[in-house]
Motif scaffolding. Structure first.
Motif, PDB file in Angstrom:
ATOM      1  N   UNK A   1     -17.343  25.002 -30.957  1.00  0.00           N
ATOM      2  CA  UNK A   1     -18.997  25.334 -30.774  1.00  0.00           C
ATOM      3  C   UNK A   1     -19.045  26.019 -29.450  1.00  0.00           C
ATOM      4  N   UNK A   2     -19.729  26.859 -29.586  1.00  0.00           N
ATOM      5  CA  UNK A   2     -19.996  27.703 -28.139  1.00  0.00           C
ATOM      6  C   UNK A   2     -20.944  26.777 -27.170  1.00  0.00           C
ATOM      7  N   UNK A   3     -21.025  26.941 -25.861  1.00  0.00           N
ATOM      8  CA  UNK A   3     -21.769  26.059 -24.792  1.00  0.00           C
ATOM      9  C   UNK A   3     -23.198  26.001 -25.289  1.00  0.00           C
ATOM     10  N   UNK A   4     -23.862  27.187 -25.599  1.00  0.00           N
ATOM     11  CA  UNK A   4     -25.038  27.383 -26.056  1.00  0.00           C
ATOM     12  C   UNK A   4     -25.461  26.371 -27.412  1.00  0.00           C
ATOM     13  N   UNK A   5     -24.432  26.312 -28.336  1.00  0.00           N
ATOM     14  CA  UNK A   5     -24.754  25.336 -29.281  1.00  0.00           C
ATOM     15  C   UNK A   5     -24.466  23.918 -28.932  1.00  0.00           C
ATOM     16  N   UNK A   6     -23.569  23.660 -28.118  1.00  0.00           N
ATOM     17  CA  UNK A   6     -23.492  22.447 -27.483  1.00  0.00           C
ATOM     18  C   UNK A   6     -24.838  21.868 -26.767  1.00  0.00           C
ATOM     19  N   UNK A   7     -25.143  22.596 -25.968  1.00  0.00           N
ATOM     20  CA  UNK A   7     -26.453  22.499 -25.287  1.00  0.00           C
ATOM     21  C   UNK A   7     -27.580  22.206 -26.210  1.00  0.00           C
TER      22      UNK A   7
ATOM     23  N   UNK B   1     -27.399  21.218 -29.363  1.00  0.00           N
ATOM     24  CA  UNK B   1     -27.274  19.873 -30.069  1.00  0.00           C
ATOM     25  C   UNK B   1     -27.393  18.706 -29.006  1.00  0.00           C
ATOM     26  N   UNK B   2     -27.023  18.728 -27.956  1.00  0.00           N
ATOM     27  CA  UNK B   2     -27.341  17.669 -26.802  1.00  0.00           C
ATOM     28  C   UNK B   2     -28.680  17.613 -26.559  1.00  0.00           C
ATOM     29  N   UNK B   3     -29.505  18.423 -26.415  1.00  0.00           N
ATOM     30  CA  UNK B   3     -30.898  18.391 -25.987  1.00  0.00           C
ATOM     31  C   UNK B   3     -31.480  17.654 -27.357  1.00  0.00           C
TER      32      UNK B   3
ATOM     33  N   UNK C   1     -22.303  16.845 -26.603  1.00  0.00           N
ATOM     34  CA  UNK C   1     -22.733  16.208 -27.633  1.00  0.00           C
ATOM     35  C   UNK C   1     -21.992  15.330 -28.579  1.00  0.00           C
ATOM     36  N   UNK C   2     -20.643  15.662 -28.838  1.00  0.00           N
ATOM     37  CA  UNK C   2     -19.631  15.010 -29.420  1.00  0.00           C
ATOM     38  C   UNK C   2     -19.273  13.588 -28.632  1.00  0.00           C
ATOM     39  N   UNK C   3     -19.260  13.620 -27.278  1.00  0.00           N
ATOM     40  CA  UNK C   3     -19.171  12.384 -26.294  1.00  0.00           C
ATOM     41  C   UNK C   3     -20.128  11.238 -26.666  1.00  0.00           C
ATOM     42  N   UNK C   4     -21.470  11.967 -26.478  1.00  0.00           N
ATOM     43  CA  UNK C   4     -22.536  11.155 -26.688  1.00  0.00           C
ATOM     44  C   UNK C   4     -22.595  10.657 -28.336  1.00  0.00           C
ATOM     45  N   UNK C   5     -22.273  11.153 -29.260  1.00  0.00           N
ATOM     46  CA  UNK C   5     -22.182  10.975 -30.555  1.00  0.00           C
ATOM     47  C   UNK C   5     -21.285   9.714 -30.814  1.00  0.00           C
ATOM     48  N   UNK C   6     -20.163   9.900 -30.038  1.00  0.00           N
ATOM     49  CA  UNK C   6     -18.999   8.818 -30.302  1.00  0.00           C
ATOM     50  C   UNK C   6     -19.392   7.674 -29.396  1.00  0.00           C
ATOM     51  N   UNK C   7     -20.191   7.793 -28.297  1.00  0.00           N
ATOM     52  CA  UNK C   7     -20.463   6.713 -27.614  1.00  0.00           C
ATOM     53  C   UNK C   7     -21.520   5.880 -28.100  1.00  0.00           C
ATOM     54  N   UNK C   8     -22.298   6.609 -28.803  1.00  0.00           N
ATOM     55  CA  UNK C   8     -23.404   5.885 -29.658  1.00  0.00           C
ATOM     56  C   UNK C   8     -22.765   5.019 -30.977  1.00  0.00           C
TER      57      UNK C   8
END
Length: 124
Positions: free
Chosen positions: A45-51, A53-55, A75-82
């Motif tokens: 994913x590009x930085x824009x896509x990650x941003x 998704x995180x938002x 977003x992957x790290x947040x998803x895994x933490x949750x």
């Protein structure tokens, strides 16, 4: 919670009570936005896509969780933490649902509407 009108679905509760339905909603909405790959390992994913998704993810979690994961920028790290925090709910919810299903009797309800409501709650 002032921006509840802008949410596509109910935010993830701080206790994870709605985690299973929240996961499904997030995956569906990320798929529509073509961002679902951002929550999987080894994505390109590009930085824009990650941003983006995180938002989206941060917008759909409780304010308490938002502050707890304030420093997470992926977003992957947040998803895994949750996921690590609330995944155990499957082990709790499924046996309860199976028990409720086995105890469900039509004659225990006054109306068909009450029975259907309970039935759909168990199924979901």
């Amino acid at each position: 919670m002032a921006n509840i009108k802008n949410r596509k679905f109910i935010a993830l509760d701080i206790f994870g009570n709605n985690y299973l339905s929240w996961v499904l909603d997030v995956k569906l909405h990320l798929s529509v936005k073509k961002l679902r790959h951002t929550i999987y390992e080894d994505n390109a994913a590009s930085n824009e896509e990650r941003a983006t998704a995180l938002i989206f993810l941060r917008h759909h979690i409780d304010d308490g969780l938002k502050y707890e994961y304030l420093t997470v920028e992926n977003p992957l790290e947040l998803w895994q933490n949750l996921n690590d925090r609330f995944e155990h709910l499957k082990a709790v919810v499924l046996p309860k649902a199976l028990n409720d299903w086995s105890q469900l009797r039509f004659q225990n309800f006054k109306t068909v509407l009450e029975y259907n409501s309970t039935l759909f709650k168990i199924v979901s």
